[in-house]
Design an enzyme around this catalytic site. Structure first.
Site, short mmCIF file in Angstrom:
data_model
loop_
_atom_site.label_atom_id
_atom_site.label_comp_id
_atom_site.label_asym_id
_atom_site.label_seq_id
_atom_site.Cartn_x
_atom_site.Cartn_y
_atom_site.Cartn_z
N SER A 15 0.87 -1.18 0.00
CA SER A 15 0.00 0.00 0.00
C SER A 15 0.90 1.22 0.00
O SER A 15 1.68 1.42 0.93
CB SER A 15 -0.91 0.01 1.24
OG SER A 15 -1.57 1.25 1.34
N ARG A 16 0.81 2.03 -1.05
CA ARG A 16 1.70 3.19 -1.14
C ARG A 16 1.29 4.30 -0.18
O ARG A 16 2.03 5.25 0.01
CB ARG A 16 1.75 3.69 -2.59
CG ARG A 16 2.35 2.65 -3.53
CD ARG A 16 2.65 3.19 -4.92
NE ARG A 16 3.13 2.09 -5.77
CZ ARG A 16 2.40 1.47 -6.68
NH1 ARG A 16 1.17 1.85 -6.88
NH2 ARG A 16 2.90 0.49 -7.39
#
Length: 521
Positions: free
Chosen positions: A378-379
């Site tokens: 998850s950025r």
């Protein structure tokens, strides 16, 4: 005597098309749901046009067949336009008159859609009568710009331990769910919808599920599941099933985005699931080839990346000046034999803010959800986690990475030193903690409590097979003896030093009353 060229120039200057030529058109060819129309010089891209089928019907047909069928202009050519037919294409024939409507394609939006199943055109599919909404949103709309957005910081709890702890999703994020067939992609998305029941009503996101090319039986089963669990009241289903024309499958995700944008513009939160964009790309490829657009890689049109990017860019967390609403997107992509380097998967990976990768091997090993923590990311990261979850889940990814490495090493060596065996045992128990049954989302405060117990060694005396039993009994114990602890974590969204002491005391009491599950001394 004026020359022929001068006379021809005057004729061109004085020429004006007849009102009929400018405002109406004639179908010159029709096939596979696409009509070629001459005339319509004033037509614009994505404009709705009306095929006048009234003159082609007998009196008996007029009672059962609509007087007009609509289409959408998608090709503007030199002397004609091409439009996709949205209704029954068999009613459209050569020589038929076509009128422009002057409107781009739109559909009804608003509160009236809650609990309903609709087509991408806003038509009811659930037998509950017409949708009572006067507000309409265009299906295609330009995404909000950078200045109108803010960073993603509010968590969207999915109820899945592996996601909320390691791959957190924030409101306004675009997180891809990717994997082969039958690996549980839709299950994760539906669990996220079910888990919103655990959120306070005032902050609960409106959930939109877009079915693209899915079996109608599957969609009907999902609708029934949501209804039985009381989740349909805050959900909207947009359905373009496997039997729907390619035109409707192409329009479905844009229609879902238009519905979600209504709530985002009103300052509320919405969650939209596109299931799935692989079939959407296939539908668009079919349409593009029928529209005589040149094929590119794997016969997909050259603008397939633009198609998905303009769709997914509509997900956003708006700035306070714009009302602070959000639209969170969970697109689903189906891979072939785990090949994430194929054309459509790589396109969508590059557009989204991270991916949750599901592996067939893990699924077959009964590790469900079958999430590969190594390449899932998850950025947005911990910016979209509560302080409570951030505190307890910090070690998990590192512990699992070390365990996976040692697990691979263990296959080649039977003699393990004490420290290595200890790490492997701890990794196996942690893996067992992250397992979860279908349609049983867990509120984040209960997740925090069980993960705290796992990462702090309180499962060291429990065999891997009995980890689910430990979890079930410990949470039941907390409900009966420490309900204030769970409500405290829920309200404060963090584990303060005071709450941590209460959690340690609860674990100690639980160990005393459940000696068979207690950690070894």
């Amino acid at each position: 005597m004026e020359s022929f060229i001068e006379q021809f120039k005057k004729e061109i200057e004085n020429f004006s098309p007849s009102p009929r030529a400018a405002n109406t058109g004639i179908v010159t060819a029709v096939g596979d749901g696409v009509a070629q129309i001459e005339g319509l010089q004033s037509a614009v891209m994505s404009e709705m046009v009306r095929f006048n089928v009234a003159g082609k019907k007998s009196l008996e047909q007029a009672l059962t067949i609509p007087s007009a069928v609509f289409g959408v202009v998608l090709n503007l050519e030199e002397d004609s336009v091409r439009a996709i037919i949205l209704g029954d294409a068999s009613l459209v024939s050569e020589g038929m008159e076509v009128e422009p409507t002057g409107e781009v394609l739109s559909l009804p939006v608003g509160e009236a859609l809650l609990g309903r199943v609709i087509s991408p055109l806003g038509e009811p599919l659930d037998g509950l009568g017409p949708v009572a909404s006067t507000k309409r949103n265009p299906i295609e709309r330009e995404a909000y710009g950078v200045i109108q957005r803010q960073s993603v910081s509010v968590p969207l709890h999915t109820g899945t331990k592996a996601i909320d702890s390691m791959i957190p999703i924030g409101r306004g994020q675009r997180e891809l769910i990717i994997g082969d067939r039958y690996t549980g992609k839709t299950t994760i998305a539906i669990d996220a919808i079910l888990n919103q029941k655990n959120e306070p009503a005032e902050t609960r996101p409106i959930c939109i599920y877009v079915s693209i090319g899915q079996k109608e039986s599957k969609t009907a089963r999902l609708v029934q599941q949501l209804r039985e669990r009381g989740a349909l009241e805050y959900s909207i289903i947009v359905d373009a099933g496997a039997s729907a024309p390619a035109a409707l499958q192409y329009l479905a995700p844009f229609a879902g985005a238009a519905v979600g944008e209504y709530f985002m513009d009103a300052g509320r939160d919405a969650l939209i699931i596109y299931d799935d964009l692989s079939k959407h790309a296939v539908a668009y490829r079919q349409l593009s080839l029928l529209l005589r657009r040149p094929p590119g890689r794997e016969a997909y049109p050259g603008d397939i990346f633009y198609l998905h990017s303009r769709l997914l860019e509509r997900a956003a967390k708006l700035s306070p000046q714009m009302g602070g609403g959000s639209l969170t997107a969970l697109p689903i992509i189906e891979t072939q034999e785990g090949d994430v380097s194929a054309y459509i998967p790589t396109n969508v990976i590059s557009i989204t803010d991270g991916q949750i990768f599901l592996e067939t091997d893990l699924f077959n090993k009964n590790m469900r959800p079958a999430i590969n923590a190594g390449i899932s990311v998850s950025r947005v990261g911990s910016s979209a986690q509560t302080k409570a979850m951030k505190k307890v889940s910090g070690k998990i990814r590192l512990e699992l990475a070390q365990f996976r490495e040692l697990e691979a090493f263990m296959q080649f060596s039977q003699d393990l030193d004490v420290e290595t065996k200890k790490r492997i045992d701890a990794g196996q128990r942690l893996t067992a903690v992250l397992k979860q049954k279908n349609a049983q989302p867990i509120p984040f405060e209960r997740q925090a409590a069980i993960i705290y117990a796992a990462v702090n060694g309180h499962l060291s005396g429990t065999t891997v097979e009995r980890v689910p039993e430990f979890e079930e009994k410990f949470l039941t114990f907390l409900d009966a003896n420490a309900a204030d602890l769970l409500s405290g974590i829920r309200e404060q969204k963090e584990i303060t030093s005071e709450l941590e002491e209460q959690l340690k005391d609860a674990l100690k009491q639980f160990a005393e009353t459940h000696q068979d599950l207690a950690p070894r001394s």
